[in-house]
Design an enzyme around this catalytic site. Structure first.
Site, PDB file in Angstrom:
ATOM      1  CG  ASN A  91      -1.583   1.314   1.469  1.00  0.00           C
ATOM      2  OD1 ASN A  91      -2.511   1.694   0.753  1.00  0.00           O
ATOM      3  ND2 ASN A  91      -1.092   2.067   2.444  1.00  0.00           N
ATOM      4  CE1 TYR A 156      -0.019   7.818  -6.753  1.00  0.00           C
ATOM      5  CE2 TYR A 156      -1.908   8.724  -7.906  1.00  0.00           C
ATOM      6  CZ  TYR A 156      -1.382   7.963  -6.879  1.00  0.00           C
ATOM      7  OH  TYR A 156      -2.226   7.355  -5.978  1.00  0.00           O
ATOM      8  CE  LYS A 160      -0.532   4.233  -6.683  1.00  0.00           C
ATOM      9  NZ  LYS A 160      -0.243   3.338  -5.551  1.00  0.00           N
TER      10      LYS A 160
END
Ligand code: NAD
Length: 248
Positions: A91, A156, A160
């Protein structure tokens, strides 16, 4: 009690979404080891959890998530202390929103190091133990920007997208070892960062979300609970959106 006696590691478990996952797993009977970047923040999270429920016995560690050998040692010590490693939640993550014209190569590398390479290294160290014990579960924190990109801060969403690629590929590779691999893709979630935004920023954002509100860390943690549990025994390679349908 959906995770009774399961042994779970949650990286980035000291605050925000990670801390909500830790709480949810503890509520459901898991034995949880949270990872953080610094001893002080780990201890603060442990103190908060122990105050919330003195019966909970969470532990905390802060291995360098970019060191395969430190991760291997950390997971080996967990296996030896707890007798198993059932669930890994990758996470920990950072974001960055500079425009392309100002983007610094070192910022791109920093995001990739934490958001992508640490997922690979931790999964590698955990999967070896899970394979040996006959199975396990890996869940990665992705983001809604992994599906549609975002208008600035290209590193970013790129990171992901990579998390989704790792998730789908490892689900195929590790299925034969009875290891399920999934990801949760949260939308805008009310962590400290979002809570600090002024109304003038947050209200127009909410207006774009069909469910009419931002998500809570608990909304997201519930998806992590489902995917970690036997309720999801035939779910692998899935990227589960938890975003109030804000997929544009
Ligand atoms: P946060 O900043 O509140 O928490 C980040 C966690 O990562 C902390 O526990 C921190 O200790 C850990 N961390 C940061 N840098 C680290 C490092 N170098 N080494 C080890 N640990 C480190 O963030 P959050 O909003 O709770 O985000 C958690 C995850 O959820 C991230 O992967 C993020 O990309 C993702 N996410 C968040 C949102 C949102 O709106 N908050 C939306 C989609 C996805």
């Amino acid at each position: 009690m959906m995770l009774q006696n399961k042994v779970a590691v949650v990286t980035g478990g000291t605050r925000g979404i990670g801390l909500a996952i830790v709480e949810k797993y503890l509520e459901h009977g898991a034995r949880v080891i949270l990872f953080g970047s610094r001893r002080e923040t780990v201890d603060k999270a442990l103190a908060y959890l122990k105050e919330k429920n003195p019966a909970w016995k969470p532990e905390g560690m802060c291995p360098n998530l970019n060191s395969p050998s430190e991760l291997k040692d950390a997971f080996a010590s967990i296996q030896s202390n707890y007798g198993a490693l059932d669930i890994l939640v990758n996470n920990a993550g950072i974001s960055q929103s500079d425009k392309l014209y100002d983007y610094k190569p070192e910022d791109f590398e920093k995001i990739m190091d934490l958001n992508v390479l640490s997922v690979l290294y931790a999964s590698q160290a955990a999967a070896s133990i899970m394979k040996e014990q006959g199975g396990g579960v890996i869940i990665n924190t992705s983001s809604m920007v992994s599906l549609y990109g975002q208008p600035s801060g290209v590193g970013y969403p790129a990171s992901k997208f990579a998390v989704n690629g790792i998730t789908k590929s490892l689900a195929r590779e590790l299925g034969k070892d009875h290891i399920r691999v999934n990801a949760v893709a949260p939308g805008v979630t009310e962590t400290d960062m979002v809570r600090a935004l002024p109304d003038a920023v947050i209200q127009p954002l909410i207006a774009t979300i069909p469910l009419g509100r931002v998500g809570t860390p608990e909304d997201v943690a519930n998806a992590f609970l489902f995917l970690a549990s036997d309720m999801a025994s035939y779910v692998s390679g899935e990227i589960l959106s938890v975003d109030g349908a804000a997929r544009t």
